[in-house]
Design an enzyme around this catalytic site. Structure first.
Site, mmCIF file in Angstrom:
data_model
loop_
_atom_site.group_PDB
_atom_site.id
_atom_site.type_symbol
_atom_site.label_atom_id
_atom_site.label_comp_id
_atom_site.label_asym_id
_atom_site.label_seq_id
_atom_site.Cartn_x
_atom_site.Cartn_y
_atom_site.Cartn_z
ATOM 1 N N ASP A 37 15.267 -28.689 -23.550
ATOM 2 C CA ASP A 37 15.031 -27.341 -24.089
ATOM 3 C C ASP A 37 15.745 -27.261 -25.429
ATOM 4 O O ASP A 37 16.757 -27.919 -25.633
ATOM 5 C CB ASP A 37 15.610 -26.280 -23.138
ATOM 6 N N ASP A 60 13.941 -30.118 -29.473
ATOM 7 C CA ASP A 60 12.800 -29.279 -29.831
ATOM 8 C C ASP A 60 11.537 -30.099 -29.550
ATOM 9 O O ASP A 60 11.379 -31.203 -30.092
ATOM 10 C CB ASP A 60 12.913 -28.931 -31.329
ATOM 11 N N TYR A 150 -1.969 -17.993 -29.137
ATOM 12 C CA TYR A 150 -1.562 -18.389 -27.790
ATOM 13 C C TYR A 150 -2.781 -18.818 -26.963
ATOM 14 O O TYR A 150 -2.778 -19.885 -26.335
ATOM 15 C CB TYR A 150 -0.829 -17.220 -27.134
ATOM 16 N N THR A 185 9.219 -13.369 -16.366
ATOM 17 C CA THR A 185 10.193 -14.257 -17.033
ATOM 18 C C THR A 185 10.615 -13.563 -18.327
ATOM 19 O O THR A 185 9.977 -12.593 -18.750
ATOM 20 C CB THR A 185 9.570 -15.621 -17.417
HETATM 21 N N1 LIG Z 1 5.603 -15.771 -18.157
HETATM 22 C C1 LIG Z 1 4.282 -15.712 -18.099
HETATM 23 O O1 LIG Z 1 3.690 -14.653 -17.805
HETATM 24 C C2 LIG Z 1 3.455 -16.939 -18.363
HETATM 25 C C3 LIG Z 1 2.109 -16.903 -17.982
HETATM 26 C C4 LIG Z 1 1.313 -18.029 -18.224
HETATM 27 C C5 LIG Z 1 1.855 -19.150 -18.813
HETATM 28 N N2 LIG Z 1 3.178 -19.157 -19.172
HETATM 29 C C6 LIG Z 1 3.679 -20.365 -19.804
HETATM 30 O O2 LIG Z 1 4.729 -20.878 -19.026
HETATM 31 C C7 LIG Z 1 5.618 -21.627 -19.851
HETATM 32 C C8 LIG Z 1 7.041 -21.162 -19.609
HETATM 33 O O3 LIG Z 1 7.134 -19.803 -20.005
HETATM 34 P P1 LIG Z 1 8.216 -18.814 -19.393
HETATM 35 O O4 LIG Z 1 7.495 -17.571 -19.068
HETATM 36 O O5 LIG Z 1 9.005 -19.509 -18.373
HETATM 37 O O6 LIG Z 1 9.060 -18.508 -20.718
HETATM 38 P P2 LIG Z 1 10.631 -18.547 -21.019
HETATM 39 O O7 LIG Z 1 10.771 -17.960 -22.368
HETATM 40 O O8 LIG Z 1 11.381 -17.968 -19.877
HETATM 41 O O9 LIG Z 1 10.941 -20.122 -21.075
HETATM 42 C C9 LIG Z 1 10.448 -20.931 -22.100
HETATM 43 C C10 LIG Z 1 11.499 -21.965 -22.453
HETATM 44 O O10 LIG Z 1 10.930 -22.827 -23.458
HETATM 45 C C11 LIG Z 1 11.946 -23.103 -24.410
HETATM 46 N N3 LIG Z 1 11.339 -23.467 -25.688
HETATM 47 C C12 LIG Z 1 10.609 -22.684 -26.524
HETATM 48 N N4 LIG Z 1 10.257 -23.363 -27.615
HETATM 49 C C13 LIG Z 1 10.758 -24.615 -27.473
HETATM 50 C C14 LIG Z 1 10.733 -25.777 -28.273
HETATM 51 N N5 LIG Z 1 10.129 -25.797 -29.466
HETATM 52 N N6 LIG Z 1 11.342 -26.887 -27.822
HETATM 53 C C15 LIG Z 1 11.991 -26.880 -26.628
HETATM 54 N N7 LIG Z 1 12.068 -25.810 -25.833
HETATM 55 C C16 LIG Z 1 11.455 -24.682 -26.247
HETATM 56 C C17 LIG Z 1 12.757 -21.807 -24.504
HETATM 57 O O11 LIG Z 1 14.051 -22.039 -25.049
HETATM 58 C C18 LIG Z 1 12.776 -21.357 -23.051
HETATM 59 O O12 LIG Z 1 13.914 -21.871 -22.377
HETATM 60 C C19 LIG Z 1 5.144 -21.408 -21.290
HETATM 61 O O13 LIG Z 1 4.378 -22.517 -21.709
HETATM 62 C C20 LIG Z 1 4.288 -20.157 -21.179
HETATM 63 O O14 LIG Z 1 3.324 -20.101 -22.187
HETATM 64 C C21 LIG Z 1 3.984 -18.081 -18.954
#
Ligand SMILES: NC(=O)c1ccc[n+]([C@@H]2O[C@H](COP(=O)([O-])OP(=O)(O)OC[C@H]3O[C@@H](n4cnc5c(N)ncnc54)[C@H](O)[C@@H]3O)[C@@H](O)[C@H]2O)c1
Length: 262
Positions: A37, A60, A150, A185
């Site tokens: 992360d 990253d 997105y 989240t």
């Molecule tokens: N929460 C939702 O409703 C939802 C729905 C569908 C899909 N998603 C997908 O699920 C995945 C996780 O999302 P989440 O809801 O857990 O979000 P979150 O923000 O809780 O977690 C995302 C994590 O990714 C890390 N991150 C972001 N950019 C980064 C980079 N360039 N390099 C390394 N780490 C990076 C952040 O630091 C964070 O810890 C994402 O791909 C999101 O698009 C989420």
């Protein structure tokens, strides 16, 4: 509860939300887990929480050298990679007419290019029996106004998953994706922590927003041998949200802005 005993898993975006829940579950199921992360402080804290068999690698996912080094560290610590989960993602709301090109690039870089780079470097260290799980989104299939970058990036992840499955199948490596609906989240706070929440819930047949654990359970299925004849597919995990209407995000936020200006 040892469905992943002896497996070496790499999870990106592992410091928060869905990625963290997957890292936690896979570790509880016996896997060695490398948490990647770009939030260095959080990812170190999370790995320390898991204790033994967990390694933090701040990186990253859009930086190929950093990502490759993180995955190589996983190999050095735990041996060849068996499981890669690509969950790092970001989002931002703006209609196309107002979306800065730099913002478009940032979202596509993390959500799509980051998954490409992750597959590339995880697969390099995988052999027969390997499994890659990409976290796409319901928005790969269901359009949402204000979410052009997105939605486009996530649709790209679904197609990338199919191509990767074709290319890696001969080596016995499977590649699948998950398409979660709205999950509680930090990323989805603007939706779940606002009156929009009610509108989302009204459009989910199972009557609730998802929890990271709902997605982690599906990731465990795709990562484990239980899905050994499944590849190139996307599993929707959304309480049935895809059967109904997607809330009008722009209208909602514009209404909020007008209210605040008054
Ligand atoms: N929460 C939702 O409703 C939802 C729905 C569908 C899909 N998603 C997908 O699920 C995945 C996780 O999302 P989440 O809801 O857990 O979000 P979150 O923000 O809780 O977690 C995302 C994590 O990714 C890390 N991150 C972001 N950019 C980064 C980079 N360039 N390099 C390394 N780490 C990076 C952040 O630091 C964070 O810890 C994402 O791909 C999101 O698009 C989420």
């Amino acid at each position: 509860m040892n469905r992943l005993a002896g497996r070496n898993a790499v999870v990106t975006g592992a410091a928060s939300g869905i990625g963290w829940e997957i890292a936690r579950l896979f570790h509880a199921e016996g896997a060695d887990v490398t948490l990647i992360d770009f939030n260095a402080e959080s990812v170190r804290k999370r790995a320390a929480e898991l204790g033994e068999r967990a390694l933090a690698q701040p990186a990253d996912v859009t930086d190929e050298d950093q990502l490759a080094a993180g995955i190589e560290a996983a190999v050095a610590a735990f041996g060849p990679v068996h499981i890669g989960v690509n969950s790092a993602g970001v989002g931002a709301l703006a209609p196309i007419a107002e979306l800065a090109a730099s913002e478009w690039r940032r979202i596509v870089e993390v959500c799509l290019t980051g998954v490409f780079l992750s597959i590339k470097h995880e697969a390099r260290h995988m052999s027969e029996g390997g499994s890659i799980v990409n976290i796409a989104s319901l928005n790969a299939r269901q359009p949402a106004e204000g979410f052009a970058a997105y939605c486009a990036a996530k649709a790209g992840v679904e197609m990338l998953t199919k191509v990767a499955a074709m290319e890696l199948g001969a080596r016995g490596v499977r590649v699948n994706a998950l398409a979660p609906g709205l999950v509680d989240t930090p990323l989805s706070k603007a939706f779940t922590g606002s009156p929009l929440r009610r509108e989302f819930v009204a459009n989910i047949p199972l009557g609730r927003i998802g929890e990271p654990a709902d997605v982690a359970a599906a990731a465990l299925f795709l990562a484990s041998a239980e899905s050994s004849w499944v590849t190139g597919d996307t599993l929707v995990v959304d309480g049935g949200q895809h059967t109904k209407r997607y809330p009008e995000l722009i209208k909602h936020f514009r209404r909020g802005e007008r209210g605040r200006r008054r």
